[in-house]
Design an enzyme around this catalytic site. Structure first.
Site, PDB file in Angstrom:
ATOM      1  N   ASP A  30      -4.017   2.234  -4.980  1.00 25.99           N
ATOM      2  CA  ASP A  30      -2.654   2.172  -4.430  1.00 25.99           C
ATOM      3  C   ASP A  30      -2.366   0.912  -3.619  1.00 25.99           C
ATOM      4  O   ASP A  30      -1.431   0.896  -2.839  1.00 25.99           O
ATOM      5  CB  ASP A  30      -2.340   3.441  -3.625  1.00 25.99           C
ATOM      6  CG  ASP A  30      -2.905   3.395  -2.217  1.00 25.99           C
ATOM      7  OD1 ASP A  30      -3.939   2.723  -2.017  1.00 25.99           O
ATOM      8  OD2 ASP A  30      -2.311   4.020  -1.327  1.00 25.99           O
ATOM      9  N   GLU A  31      -3.166  -0.140  -3.804  1.00 28.62           N
ATOM     10  CA  GLU A  31      -2.852  -1.384  -3.081  1.00 28.62           C
ATOM     11  C   GLU A  31      -3.015  -2.613  -3.951  1.00 28.62           C
ATOM     12  O   GLU A  31      -3.847  -2.642  -4.860  1.00 28.62           O
ATOM     13  CB  GLU A  31      -3.719  -1.675  -1.860  1.00 28.62           C
ATOM     14  CG  GLU A  31      -4.552  -0.696  -1.286  1.00 28.62           C
ATOM     15  CD  GLU A  31      -5.659  -1.304  -0.423  1.00 28.62           C
ATOM     16  OE1 GLU A  31      -5.428  -2.244   0.360  1.00 28.62           O
ATOM     17  OE2 GLU A  31      -6.769  -0.805  -0.563  1.00 28.62           O
TER      18      GLU A  31
ATOM     19  N   ASP B 170       0.868  -1.185   0.000  1.00 30.51           N
ATOM     20  CA  ASP B 170       0.000   0.000   0.000  1.00 30.51           C
ATOM     21  C   ASP B 170       0.903   1.234   0.000  1.00 30.51           C
ATOM     22  O   ASP B 170       1.750   1.396   0.880  1.00 30.51           O
ATOM     23  CB  ASP B 170      -0.880  -0.037   1.259  1.00 30.51           C
ATOM     24  CG  ASP B 170      -1.914   1.084   1.298  1.00 30.51           C
ATOM     25  OD1 ASP B 170      -2.988   0.848   1.853  1.00 30.51           O
ATOM     26  OD2 ASP B 170      -1.639   2.187   0.791  1.00 30.51           O
TER      27      ASP B 170
END
Ligand code: DCP
Ligand code: MG
Length: 395
Positions: free
Chosen positions: A105-106, A9
Site C-alpha cells: 500500500d505504499e 500510503d
C-alpha cells in the site's frame, strides 16, 4: 535544485477495503486478522478501532478485550487487497512515470517535473489523493519533500487522509522534534548507544559532532545518521530497482511465547512475501528467518532451497524448520519474520512488470498452484479457497 519526492500510503488499507465493500461496516471498529477466540494477531484495523488502542500485530485476544461488542472481525483476503493495490499503482503511473512501489500500500513518486504542468506540490498531492479516491474509493495519506526520508515521514504525520508538504527550507524544523528512531539505519545496536548519549530527538542528534556519531555508531552509520538528521537522504526513485529481497516481519507489542501465534505470524509473512514475489515474478532460493528476543537480541538463519520458489507453503516450511532447528522454543519472542532472496537465473533478479494484472507464467508445479489460488481468490474474493497450510485452515 532539490527534487520533489512524493510518498503515498493508503489508510488502514485492508480494513478500508473491507469497509468500502461492506457499507454497513463503515464508521465502526473493524479488525482484519485472526479469528477471535483463536491464536493469531491483528493484521490491521479501522481508525475507529485504533481509538481503543488496537493496532497491527497485537494478539487478537488482547484486541477483543479492548474493543466494544459491535466490532466487526474479518479474515484477510490477500488476493483482493493485491488487486486493489495494483489498481492504485496503475493510477499512480498516470500521475508520474517514475513510480517505485515499496509495499502493498505504499509507493514513491518523483514528481519534480510536474510543477510546471500541474502546479505547486500541494496541488500535485491533492490530485494524487483525488485520483486514488475516484479509481478505488479509498483514502490515502500523501507526503511531499525533497527526498524519500522526508516524504515518508511527511505522509505519516497527518494520517488518515493527510497531505503534508515539507519544503526544503522547513526540513530542519520538521525533523527536530521527532524521535531519532525514525531515522534509517537506527537499529537494534544503534538505538541504545544513542540513548546512552542522552539523545531523544533528531534535534538532539544534530547537536552531536560527526566525530562522536562515528565513534559510537561506526563510520558508515555515523555519517548516515549525521546527514539524515540534517534532512539529507536518498532522492532517487527507481521504478525498476532490482529488489535484493522481499520480506515481512512483525514486532509484537508484547513478547510472545505461544508457538501457535509464532506459527500463525510466520504463515502470514509467507503469504505476503509469496504474493508479492509471484506478482513481481521473483523466484528465490534463499529463505531467511528473522527472530528477535527482548530487548534487541536478533538472529537470522537462512536455508538455500534446491528449487527456487515463490510458494507460500514452501516459504513457510523452510522458515519454520529453521525456527524448529534451534533451541529457542519457549523463549519469549519480540519479532518474527521471513524473507526470500537469491533470485534464480531465469529471473536474472530483474524485476518484471510490477503492475501486471495477469497471473504469473506457470513455472514449477507449486508456483502454478499458487497462481491458480491467487486467481481464484481474486475472482471470488474472501475465503473462497484455502491451502492446507494456510493460517485460516481449520484446527
Ligand atoms: N499489515 C499486516 N501486518 C502488519 C502490518 C501491516 O498484515 N504487522 C498489512 C495490513 C495493512 C497493510 O499491511 O493494511 C499496510 O500496512 P500499513 O503499515 O500501511 O498499515 P495500514 O495501511 O493498515 O494503516 P495506516 O493508515 O497506518 O497506513
Ligand atoms: Mg497504510
Amino acid at each position: 535544485m532539490s527534487r520533489l519526492i512524493l510518498h503515498v500510503d493508503l489508510d488502514a488499507f485492508y480494513a478500508s477495503v473491507e469497509q468500502r465493500d461492506h457499507p454497513e461496516w463503515r464508521g465502526r471498529p473493524l479488525v482484519v486478522g485472526a479469528e477471535p477466540g483463536q491464536r493469531g494477531v491483528v493484521a490491521t484495523c479501522s481508525y475507529e478501532a485504533r481509538r481503543f488502542g488496537v493496532h497491527s500485530a497485537m494478539p487478537i485476544a488482547q484486541a477483543v478485550r479492548r474493543l466494544p461488542p459491535e466490532t466487526i472481525y474479518v479474515r484477510p483476503s490477500m488476493a483482493r487487497y493485491a488487486k486493489v493495490s495494483q489498481q492504485v499503482m496503475g493510477v499512480l503511473e498516470t500521475v508520474s512515470p517514475v513510480v517505485e512501489r515499496v509495499s502493498i500500500d505504499e509507493a514513491y513518486l518523483d514528481v519534480s517535473g510536474l510543477t510546471s504542468l500541474v502546479g505547486p506540490p500541494a496541488i500535485i498531492g491533492a490530485q494524487v489523493k483525488a485520483r486514488i479516491r475516484q479509481a478505488v474509493g479509498l483514502t490515502a495519506s500523501v507526503g511531499i519533500g525533497p527526498n524519500r526520508l522526508i516524504a515518508k515521514l511527511a505522509s505519516d504525520v497527518q494520517k488518515p487522509d493527510g497531505l503534508t508538504v515539507v519544503p526544503p527550507e522547513q526540513v530542519g524544523d520538521f525533523l527536530a522534534p521527532m524521535p531519532f528512531t525514525v531515522l534509517r539505519g537506527i537499529g537494534v545496536k544503534t538505538a541504545p548507544r544513542l540513548e546512552r548519549l542522552g539523545v531523544k530527538t533528531i534535534g538532539d542528534v544534530r547537536q552531536l559532532p560527526l566525530e562522536t556519531l562515528r565513534q559510537h555508531l561506526g563510520a558508515r552509520t555515523g555519517i548516515q545518521v549525521y546527514q539524515q538528521a540534517r534532512g539529507l537522504a536518498d532522492d532517487r526513485i527507481d521504478p525498476a530497482r532490482p529488489r535484493q529481497s522481499i520480506s515481512r516481519e512483525t514486532t509484537f507489542p508484547e513478547d510472545v511465547s505461544d508457538p501457535r501465534i509464532l506459527e500463525e505470524t510466520l504463515r502470514w509473512a509467507a503469504q505476503e512475501v509469496g504474493s508479492i514475489a509471484r506478482q513481481t515474478r521473483h523466484l528465490g532460493r534463499v529463505v531467511t528467518l528473522k527472530i528477535r528476543f527482548h530487548p534487541f537480541e536478533t538472529h537470522t538463519r537462512s536455508r538455500t532451497l534446491k528449487v527456487p520458489t515463490a510458494d507460500d507453503a514452501a516459504l513457510f516450511g523452510a522458515a519454520w524448520s529453521l525456527f524448529a532447528a534451534e533451541p529457542w522454543s519457549g523463549r519469549p519472542v519480540r519479532l518474527i519474520g521471513l524473507g526470500i532472496s537469491g533470485w534464480s537465473a531465469t529471473d536474472g533478479g530483474v524485476q518484471m512488470d510490477l503492475f501486471e494484472t495477469a497471473a504469473p507464467e506457470p513455472c514449477p508445479e507449486h508456483d502454478r498452484l499458487a497462481a491458480t489460488l491467487d486467481a481464484i481468490r481474486n475472482r471470488f474474493g474472501a475465503d473462497a479457497i484455502q491451502r492446507g497450510l494456510s493460517r485460516r485452515s481449520p484446527g
